[in-house]
Motif scaffolding. Structure first.
Motif, PDB file in Angstrom:
ATOM      1  N   LEU A  31      -3.147   0.458  -3.851  1.00  0.00           N
ATOM      2  CA  LEU A  31      -2.661  -0.902  -3.619  1.00  0.00           C
ATOM      3  C   LEU A  31      -1.894  -1.353  -4.855  1.00  0.00           C
ATOM      4  CD1 LEU A  31      -5.928  -2.338  -2.074  1.00  0.00           C
ATOM      5  CD2 LEU A  31      -3.713  -2.262  -0.887  1.00  0.00           C
ATOM      6  N   ARG A  56      -7.529   1.954  -3.449  1.00  0.00           N
ATOM      7  CA  ARG A  56      -7.918   1.185  -2.262  1.00  0.00           C
ATOM      8  C   ARG A  56      -9.398   1.328  -1.932  1.00  0.00           C
ATOM      9  NH1 ARG A  56      -8.639   2.539   2.850  1.00  0.00           N
ATOM     10  NH2 ARG A  56      -7.750   4.604   2.507  1.00  0.00           N
ATOM     11  N   LEU A  83       0.846  -1.186   0.000  1.00  0.00           N
ATOM     12  CA  LEU A  83       0.000   0.000   0.000  1.00  0.00           C
ATOM     13  C   LEU A  83       0.883   1.237   0.000  1.00  0.00           C
ATOM     14  CD1 LEU A  83      -2.874   1.275   0.283  1.00  0.00           C
ATOM     15  CD2 LEU A  83      -2.514   1.203   2.759  1.00  0.00           C
TER      16      LEU A  83
END
Length: 256
Positions: free
Chosen positions: A95, A110, A90
């Motif tokens: 991500l 995300r 992350l």
């Protein structure tokens, strides 16, 4: 005279090259939690009370958001059948998911799992973690790659050694302070690697987590998946196709 010379050698740093002993650690299990047993875990990370997981195998790869307490899959997106999911990291609200042999780092938002970009790289992708400055990536070799968190450019490589010997099959990664923790493919040990030197300064024995009798009859159902929760100072560990998730601390091994 000889004693005086020996004392001078010591005071001037004779033996500075002698490495500190490698710590031998084991897992202290704090909680055993359920999870979906169909997950071929390749990447695992913790963020704000949620676990994010990259799963592998062609035709079964995907990205998941999990409730760590119940094991419930809150969100998921499947990859195309020709992609094999691997490590996960992350960076801010993105991500980054590796693929094994396809040379693609997939960039997901995300909040809604929207695919927003992809970066290309050479070679295989295994594990990935972010230390707040750069990405660390493994490819199954005895070295870690340092990559730019913005454009995935290769910045350098770090050879990983234990007692001077190269350590191959570095797999899933977790970045914690000045260290990178690495699962070893088909091994029940986790290595703690010093980022500045590449030296393994601790070996963690995780063999006590899940007995073979509770694992599926699949030779790939091995330890793989390590996530760090900085708020609680604990790790989450699991394995490929394992029906359990473990919240643990790493502690010094008990004397025999």
């Amino acid at each position: 005279m000889k004693a005086l010379l020996l004392l001078l050698f010591v005071l001037l740093g004779w033996g500075r090259g002698q490495a500190e002993p490698v710590e031998r650690l084991e897992v202290e299990v704090l909680a055993v939690l359920p999870r979906a047993a169909d997950a071929f875990t390749q990447g695992l990370l913790w963020h704000r009370g949620r676990l994010y997981e990259s799963t592998g195998r062609y035709g079964h790869s995907g990205l998941r958001e999990l409730d760590p307490h119940s094991g419930e899959v809150r969100r998921r997106v499947d990859l195309a059948d020709g992609l094999f999911g691997e490590g996960l990291a992350l960076v801010e609200d993105r991500l980054i998911q590796l693929t094994w042999r396809e040379g693609l780092a997939l960039i997901w938002r995300r909040d809604d799992f929207a695919l927003v970009a992809a970066h290309h790289y050479q070679g295989e992708g295994w594990g990935l973690c972010y230390d707040g400055e750069v990405l660390w990536m493994s490819d199954g070799s005895a070295s870690l790659q340092r990559r730019d968190a913005g454009d995935f450019t290769l910045l350098g490589r770090l050879a990983v050694t234990l007692d001077g010997e190269p350590q191959y099959r570095l797999n899933e990664l977790a970045c914690v302070g000045e260290h990178v923790y690495a699962n070893i493919w088909h091994d029940h040990h986790i290595l703690r690697i010093h980022k500045a030197s590449g030296r393994v300064d601790a070996v963690i024995d995780a063999s006590a987590l899940l007995p073979l009798s509770e694992r599926p009859a699949d030779r790939e159902a091995v330890l793989n998946g390590i996530a760090w929760d900085p708020g609680q100072g604990v790790f989450y560990l699991t394995g490929k196709l394992w029906p359990r998730l473990f919240r643990v601390r790493f502690v010094h091994s008990s004397p025999d």
